[in-house]
Design a protein around this motif. Structure first.
Motif, PDB file in Angstrom:
ATOM      1  N   LEU A 254       0.834  -1.207   0.000  1.00 54.31           N
ATOM      2  CA  LEU A 254       0.000   0.000   0.000  1.00 54.31           C
ATOM      3  C   LEU A 254       0.867   1.255   0.000  1.00 54.31           C
ATOM      4  O   LEU A 254       2.011   1.233   0.465  1.00 54.31           O
ATOM      5  CB  LEU A 254      -0.894   0.015   1.246  1.00 54.31           C
ATOM      6  N   PRO A 255       0.338   2.385  -0.472  1.00 52.54           N
ATOM      7  CA  PRO A 255       1.056   3.652  -0.347  1.00 52.54           C
ATOM      8  C   PRO A 255       1.350   3.934   1.125  1.00 52.54           C
ATOM      9  O   PRO A 255       0.522   3.622   1.993  1.00 52.54           O
ATOM     10  CB  PRO A 255       0.071   4.677  -0.917  1.00 52.54           C
TER      11      PRO A 255
ATOM     12  N   MET B 205      -1.262   5.183   3.618  1.00 53.62           N
ATOM     13  CA  MET B 205      -2.412   4.345   3.944  1.00 53.62           C
ATOM     14  C   MET B 205      -2.071   3.202   4.903  1.00 53.62           C
ATOM     15  O   MET B 205      -2.976   2.578   5.463  1.00 53.62           O
ATOM     16  CB  MET B 205      -3.014   3.751   2.662  1.00 53.62           C
TER      17      MET B 205
ATOM     18  N   GLY C 251      -8.595   5.666   2.381  1.00 53.45           N
ATOM     19  CA  GLY C 251      -7.815   6.198   1.263  1.00 53.45           C
ATOM     20  C   GLY C 251      -8.568   7.204   0.410  1.00 53.45           C
ATOM     21  O   GLY C 251      -8.023   7.706  -0.579  1.00 53.45           O
TER      22      GLY C 251
ATOM     23  N   ILE D 235     -11.076   6.625  -1.469  1.00 50.24           N
ATOM     24  CA  ILE D 235     -11.402   6.018  -2.761  1.00 50.24           C
ATOM     25  C   ILE D 235     -12.903   5.737  -2.801  1.00 50.24           C
ATOM     26  O   ILE D 235     -13.381   4.759  -2.233  1.00 50.24           O
ATOM     27  CB  ILE D 235     -10.597   4.716  -2.967  1.00 50.24           C
TER      28      ILE D 235
ATOM     29  N   PRO E 281     -10.694   2.036 -10.128  1.00 51.78           N
ATOM     30  CA  PRO E 281      -9.664   3.085 -10.114  1.00 51.78           C
ATOM     31  C   PRO E 281      -8.298   2.516  -9.757  1.00 51.78           C
ATOM     32  O   PRO E 281      -8.198   1.627  -8.912  1.00 51.78           O
ATOM     33  CB  PRO E 281     -10.154   4.052  -9.023  1.00 51.78           C
ATOM     34  N   SER E 282      -7.266   3.021 -10.400  1.00 53.42           N
ATOM     35  CA  SER E 282      -5.917   2.488 -10.185  1.00 53.42           C
ATOM     36  C   SER E 282      -5.483   2.575  -8.726  1.00 53.42           C
ATOM     37  O   SER E 282      -4.767   1.705  -8.230  1.00 53.42           O
ATOM     38  CB  SER E 282      -4.914   3.225 -11.076  1.00 53.42           C
ATOM     39  N   GLU E 283      -5.937   3.630  -8.021  1.00 53.78           N
ATOM     40  CA  GLU E 283      -5.538   3.792  -6.622  1.00 53.78           C
ATOM     41  C   GLU E 283      -6.171   2.753  -5.705  1.00 53.78           C
ATOM     42  O   GLU E 283      -5.737   2.567  -4.554  1.00 53.78           O
ATOM     43  CB  GLU E 283      -5.871   5.201  -6.120  1.00 53.78           C
ATOM     44  N   ALA E 284      -7.196   2.042  -6.207  1.00 57.24           N
ATOM     45  CA  ALA E 284      -7.847   1.004  -5.399  1.00 57.24           C
ATOM     46  C   ALA E 284      -7.156  -0.348  -5.531  1.00 57.24           C
ATOM     47  O   ALA E 284      -7.336  -1.224  -4.676  1.00 57.24           O
ATOM     48  CB  ALA E 284      -9.316   0.869  -5.795  1.00 57.24           C
TER      49      ALA E 284
ATOM     50  N   SER F  65       1.509  -6.581  -7.917  1.00 55.39           N
ATOM     51  CA  SER F  65       1.583  -5.194  -7.470  1.00 55.39           C
ATOM     52  C   SER F  65       2.241  -4.328  -8.542  1.00 55.39           C
ATOM     53  O   SER F  65       1.771  -3.231  -8.852  1.00 55.39           O
ATOM     54  CB  SER F  65       2.373  -5.115  -6.157  1.00 55.39           C
TER      55      SER F  65
ATOM     56  N   GLY G 229      -0.058  -3.837 -11.465  1.00 55.05           N
ATOM     57  CA  GLY G 229      -1.318  -3.157 -11.172  1.00 55.05           C
ATOM     58  C   GLY G 229      -2.501  -4.068 -11.375  1.00 55.05           C
ATOM     59  O   GLY G 229      -3.559  -3.651 -11.843  1.00 55.05           O
TER      60      GLY G 229
END
Length: 303
Positions: A35-36, A39, A152, A154, A246-249, A298, A301
């Motif tokens: 995770l980023p 987060m 996050g 999202i 979404p890519s961030e998810a 990861s 993606g």
């Protein structure tokens, strides 16, 4: 009593969360590392809460003590959302997370209430349908993904739908892997629904009581295969949504990877949950191979 948790105490509390997840939920520990950074603290607190409530009944010497622990957590969630200080590192971490972001109380309550309902079942009480297990899996696994997505920021219906399917798949797969353990604790295969057990000749009824007969290893393997197929179907549905997620998810949904690994391990042992190979490494494969699979997804993606 209301109050602010000191930064040193909070740092120690979050470290405790990380250690708990690493010790008791290693495959998800590795997922959370992807995770980023912004987060991770919240994700570890939420996952540690899941670990703590999941093992409450297992570590208790008496089921009543385990149930009391779960009821304590039910009350603790209410206190967290009224800004009351609780002397427990996971509760302190959750308080910090909740104070920073609007995480839905309903998801956390739904998770603990599902654990309580499960704990209140009699040792030989058998669920009737696979749908009941799917609901239990969503309540205890998908809710952790929902709250992580919320933290996050999202907001995506598609991501939520994918999280729902992944949580259901993960919950079902982990319940299958844990069948021998629960049998050793006299749960008498309480996580094989009677509709599945009956179909494969495992259901016995004596003296007005219903139970599971596991003398037929073939019948048990067939029952496990049927339930694993349901879990796999949920994974496929989650992946069908990937192009619109979404890519961030995507990093939040990485638990789909260990779930697939576990299902593949079950397939490799022909769905014999007693095969010792399932307990080796990480979900049945060497740790390095597991990490490579996770890193590959990861990096690409994907989940």
């Amino acid at each position: 009593m209301s109050g602010v948790i000191r930064s040193s105490t909070l740092k120690s509390a979050f470290s405790y969360c990380v250690q708990q997840v690493r010790s008791y939920d290693y495959h998800n520990y590795l997922c959370l590392l992807e995770l980023p950074p912004e987060m991770r603290r919240a994700a570890f607190a939420l996952r540690a809460f899941n670990v703590e409530t999941a093992k409450a009944m297992d570590v208790a010497s008496d089921p009543r003590i385990g149930l009391m622990r779960l009821l304590w957590w039910q009350d603790a969630i209410d206190k967290i959302y009224t800004n009351k200080l609780i002397e427990h590192p996971i509760a302190q971490s959750l308080s910090s997370v909740v104070s920073q972001h609007k995480i839905s109380k309903a998801w956390l309550k739904r998770s603990i209430e599902a654990r309580i309902k499960d704990a209140q079942r009699e040792p030989d009480e058998i669920l009737k349908t696979v749908e009941e297990l799917e609901k239990y899996s969503e309540d205890t696994q998908s809710t952790i993904l929902y709250t992580t997505l919320q933290f996050g920021g999202i907001n995506s219906t598609t991501a939520d739908h994918a999280a729902s399917h992944i949580g259901k798949a993960a919950g079902l797969a982990l319940l299958l892997r844990s069948l021998p353990y629960h049998a050793s604790r006299q749960r008498l295969f309480a996580y094989i629904p009677s509709e599945v057990a009956s179909k494969h000749g495992l259901l016995i009824e004596e003296g007005g009581q219903t139970g599971i007969n596991v003398d037929s290893r073939e019948g048990l393997c067939n029952a496990v295969f049927e339930m694993a197929s349901v879990a796999n179907s949920h994974l496929q549905k989650a992946r069908q949504l990937a192009k619109t997620v979404p890519s961030e998810a995507i990093p939040v949904l990485l638990p789909a990877v260990p779930t697939q690994i576990l299902l593949d391990s079950l397939h490799r042992v022909e769905f014999d949950v007693f095969d010792p190979r399932l307990q080796r490494g990480v979900l049945g494969i060497p740790p390095l191979w597991f990490q490579l699979k996770l890193k590959w997804n990861s990096w690409r993606g994907t989940y």
